[in-house]
Design a protein around this motif. Structure first.
Motif, PDB file in Angstrom:
ATOM      1  N   GLU A 159      -0.642 -10.533  -4.130  1.00 54.65           N
ATOM      2  CA  GLU A 159       1.236 -10.313  -3.396  1.00 54.65           C
ATOM      3  C   GLU A 159       1.281 -11.657  -3.517  1.00 54.65           C
ATOM      4  OE1 GLU A 159       3.233  -7.879  -3.401  1.00 54.65           O
ATOM      5  OE2 GLU A 159       1.071  -7.310  -3.757  1.00 54.65           O
ATOM      6  N   THR A 190      10.366 -10.702  -1.657  1.00 49.74           N
ATOM      7  CA  THR A 190       8.837 -10.162  -1.560  1.00 49.74           C
ATOM      8  C   THR A 190       8.782 -11.800  -1.826  1.00 49.74           C
ATOM      9  OG1 THR A 190       9.858 -10.174  -4.218  1.00 49.74           O
ATOM     10  CG2 THR A 190       8.005 -10.930  -4.121  1.00 49.74           C
ATOM     11  N   ARG A 202       7.201 -10.104   1.661  1.00 47.81           N
ATOM     12  CA  ARG A 202       6.924  -9.635   2.023  1.00 47.81           C
ATOM     13  C   ARG A 202       4.840  -9.871   1.985  1.00 47.81           C
ATOM     14  NH1 ARG A 202       9.923  -6.726  -1.150  1.00 47.81           N
ATOM     15  NH2 ARG A 202       9.508  -6.839  -3.007  1.00 47.81           N
ATOM     16  N   ALA A 203       5.549 -11.249   0.911  1.00 46.57           N
ATOM     17  CA  ALA A 203       3.689 -11.899   0.490  1.00 46.57           C
ATOM     18  C   ALA A 203       3.462 -12.775   1.861  1.00 46.57           C
ATOM     19  CB  ALA A 203       4.220 -12.574  -0.701  1.00 46.57           C
TER      20      ALA A 203
END
Length: 110
Positions: free
Chosen positions: A14, A74, A77-78
């Motif tokens: 990720e 994004t 989330r990582a």
């Protein structure tokens, strides 16, 4: 594979996906020194403790609001950035502890 520095292989994937986009990578660079890169924008809150307002990231990047929101989601989330909501604005700052874990995992895993 075993988890390294609190990160499992899926976590690293990720992170690599998030940083594989040139604009997201640039945003992470800007957030490393928010005063230097966002000094031209009037801060809504302290950039060092709260982060940079998403509207300032959008203005500097020259991208659509929806694109920047997607990019920041994004990165979040990582685990690379942390959001803080102030009024109707979301601010983002780097998660330095997580970035240290990522660097350690890369050094020991790859």
């Amino acid at each position: 594979m075993t988890a390294t520095a609190g990160l499992d292989p899926d976590d690293l994937i990720e992170v690599f996906k998030a940083l594989g986009n040139p604009a997201r990578l640039q945003i992470m660079r800007w957030l490393k020194d928010p005063e230097a890169h966002f000094g031209a924008y009037e801060p809504i809150a302290d950039r060092r403790t709260v982060g940079v307002c998403v509207t300032h990231i959008q203005a500097k990047a020259g991208l659509a609001q929806s694109t920047v929101s997607s990019y920041m989601s994004t990165l979040e989330r990582a685990g690379l950035v942390r959001p803080t909501r102030i009024g109707k604005w979301t601010h983002y700052r780097r998660d330095e502890e997580r970035l240290t874990q990522v660097a350690r995992a890369i050094g020991t895993t790859l």
